[in-house]
Design a protein around this motif. Sequence first.
Motif, mmCIF file in Angstrom:
data_model
loop_
_atom_site.group_PDB
_atom_site.id
_atom_site.type_symbol
_atom_site.label_atom_id
_atom_site.label_comp_id
_atom_site.label_asym_id
_atom_site.label_seq_id
_atom_site.Cartn_x
_atom_site.Cartn_y
_atom_site.Cartn_z
ATOM 1 N N ARG A 175 0.836 -1.206 0.000
ATOM 2 C CA ARG A 175 0.000 0.000 0.000
ATOM 3 C C ARG A 175 0.872 1.257 0.000
ATOM 4 N NH1 ARG A 175 -1.929 3.779 3.228
ATOM 5 N NH2 ARG A 175 -0.691 3.005 4.972
ATOM 6 N N ILE A 176 1.921 1.255 0.816
ATOM 7 C CA ILE A 176 2.828 2.397 0.854
ATOM 8 C C ILE A 176 3.503 2.587 -0.501
ATOM 9 C CG2 ILE A 176 4.951 3.284 1.899
ATOM 10 C CD1 ILE A 176 4.111 1.897 4.493
ATOM 11 N N ALA A 177 3.907 1.489 -1.122
ATOM 12 C CA ALA A 177 4.558 1.584 -2.437
ATOM 13 C C ALA A 177 3.603 2.164 -3.475
ATOM 14 C CB ALA A 177 5.055 0.216 -2.870
ATOM 15 N N ARG A 178 2.335 1.783 -3.400
ATOM 16 C CA ARG A 178 1.357 2.329 -4.356
ATOM 17 C C ARG A 178 1.166 3.820 -4.145
ATOM 18 N NH1 ARG A 178 -1.589 -2.397 -3.130
ATOM 19 N NH2 ARG A 178 -2.924 -1.173 -1.744
ATOM 20 N N ARG A 179 1.191 4.276 -2.901
ATOM 21 C CA ARG A 179 1.027 5.705 -2.641
ATOM 22 C C ARG A 179 2.257 6.489 -3.093
ATOM 23 N NH1 ARG A 179 -3.048 7.367 0.535
ATOM 24 N NH2 ARG A 179 -1.867 9.156 1.285
ATOM 25 N N LEU A 180 3.431 5.883 -2.948
ATOM 26 C CA LEU A 180 4.642 6.564 -3.381
ATOM 27 C C LEU A 180 4.745 6.629 -4.895
ATOM 28 C CD1 LEU A 180 7.252 5.087 -0.854
ATOM 29 C CD2 LEU A 180 6.388 7.428 -0.921
ATOM 30 N N ARG A 181 4.344 5.565 -5.548
ATOM 31 C CA ARG A 181 4.440 5.500 -7.012
ATOM 32 C C ARG A 181 3.121 4.992 -7.571
ATOM 33 N NH1 ARG A 181 5.938 1.519 -10.822
ATOM 34 N NH2 ARG A 181 6.949 2.374 -12.688
ATOM 35 N N PRO A 182 2.224 5.911 -7.972
ATOM 36 C CA PRO A 182 0.894 5.490 -8.440
ATOM 37 C C PRO A 182 0.966 4.781 -9.795
ATOM 38 C CG PRO A 182 1.180 7.848 -8.741
ATOM 39 C CD PRO A 182 2.393 7.365 -8.009
ATOM 40 N N GLY A 183 1.177 3.480 -9.757
ATOM 41 C CA GLY A 183 1.265 2.721 -11.001
ATOM 42 C C GLY A 183 -0.006 2.774 -11.823
ATOM 43 N N VAL A 184 -1.159 2.865 -11.141
ATOM 44 C CA VAL A 184 -2.433 2.943 -11.865
ATOM 45 C C VAL A 184 -2.485 4.199 -12.724
ATOM 46 C CG1 VAL A 184 -4.943 3.051 -11.595
ATOM 47 C CG2 VAL A 184 -3.578 1.645 -10.040
ATOM 48 N N ALA A 199 -11.201 4.551 -3.474
ATOM 49 C CA ALA A 199 -11.466 3.240 -2.870
ATOM 50 C C ALA A 199 -10.491 2.939 -1.747
ATOM 51 C CB ALA A 199 -11.395 2.151 -3.937
ATOM 52 N N GLU A 200 -9.258 3.396 -1.878
ATOM 53 C CA GLU A 200 -8.250 3.146 -0.840
ATOM 54 C C GLU A 200 -8.533 3.950 0.421
ATOM 55 O OE1 GLU A 200 -3.447 3.830 -0.179
ATOM 56 O OE2 GLU A 200 -4.283 3.813 -2.209
ATOM 57 N N ILE A 201 -8.963 5.211 0.259
ATOM 58 C CA ILE A 201 -9.244 6.058 1.418
ATOM 59 C C ILE A 201 -10.580 5.704 2.059
ATOM 60 C CG2 ILE A 201 -9.526 8.461 2.171
ATOM 61 C CD1 ILE A 201 -6.715 7.867 1.358
ATOM 62 N N ASP A 202 -11.501 5.153 1.274
ATOM 63 C CA ASP A 202 -12.856 4.864 1.760
ATOM 64 C C ASP A 202 -12.825 3.827 2.879
ATOM 65 O OD1 ASP A 202 -15.876 5.166 1.150
ATOM 66 O OD2 ASP A 202 -15.551 2.997 1.259
ATOM 67 N N THR A 203 -13.433 4.169 4.011
ATOM 68 C CA THR A 203 -13.551 3.275 5.163
ATOM 69 C C THR A 203 -14.934 3.457 5.775
ATOM 70 O OG1 THR A 203 -12.694 4.941 6.718
ATOM 71 C CG2 THR A 203 -11.068 3.486 5.646
ATOM 72 N N PRO A 204 -15.331 2.594 6.696
ATOM 73 C CA PRO A 204 -16.630 2.825 7.362
ATOM 74 C C PRO A 204 -16.694 4.162 8.092
ATOM 75 C CG PRO A 204 -15.888 0.570 7.712
ATOM 76 C CD PRO A 204 -14.766 1.286 7.037
#
Length: 317
Positions: A175-184, A199-204
């Motif tokens: 998750r940290i790697a995705r935030r550092l480098r947004p591959g999407v 979707a990543e930030i969304d929580t109950p």
Amino acid sequence: MSLFWRIFLLNGAVLILAATLLLGPVTVSTPVHLGQALVIAAGLAAMLLANAAILRIALSPLQRLSRAMTTADLLHPGTRSRVTGPGEIADLITTFNTMLDRLENERATSSARILCAQEAERRRIAQELHDEVGQTLTGVLLQLKHTADHAPAPLREDLHLAQETTRAGLDEIRRIARRLRPGVLEDLGLASALRALAAEIDTPRLRVRHHLGPDLPVLDPETELVVYRVAQESLTNVARHAVADRADVHLQASDTGVELVIRDNGKGIEGAPEGAGIAGMRERALLIGAELSVRTGPAGGTEIRLDAPSDVVEGTP
């Protein structure tokens, strides 16, 4: 005529007028009579008022320049002091405006280099997290599974617990790697990256909804990255500081490019100083010629709006 000589000659004119009156129709006897004292006091008050008015008129351009110096902010470029007044003052205001131009250009250049280096470092760290730490934890998971399969029953439960802890750590690293480098963002584009971010930030505790308009213009990679980073920083601030339970992400086409709007229903920013996160967003916006505004939303909370052009060529974040 210099400012010194203007003030000197104007004050001299007032004093010459006062001396002429004393030598002419106004006379003073000894002891001073009440009427004479009143005339002198009135004349002195008139001279002081005239002198104050003359100085205020002469120095008003300097007061405007002082206010401009006090309120100048390189994160809000384009504000310049109006060039007025006599020669020396006009030259001073012109020099100050030229200095602001140079400082804004130098800040934009240095900020571009810093943010470019920051993004490169983020990519490097994300790659190392994925390749080194991620592979190491994957190997640990396989070893734990092999050991748990051959371990006595009393130890098996503890090994399974260690597996789950290691797997959770591996997920956090990814998750940290995705935030550092947004591959999407690089692979699928801005719209898909914003969906994944929501979707990543969304929580109950914090529901995040995204609204992506149709017919979004094609943006260059630098602009897409700035829009994504502004959305990422905004939603992170909402999750950490806003005390909100809902956030909305809007991305739609505008007359000049795209408009990103992020609203929440939290406590708002009324009276709160801007932190490093908002300052960083402003710097990124300046690099692509975008306009960023942070204000109270229509229904309370905070609204962050980014108007990004779609034809930017220069400026690399």
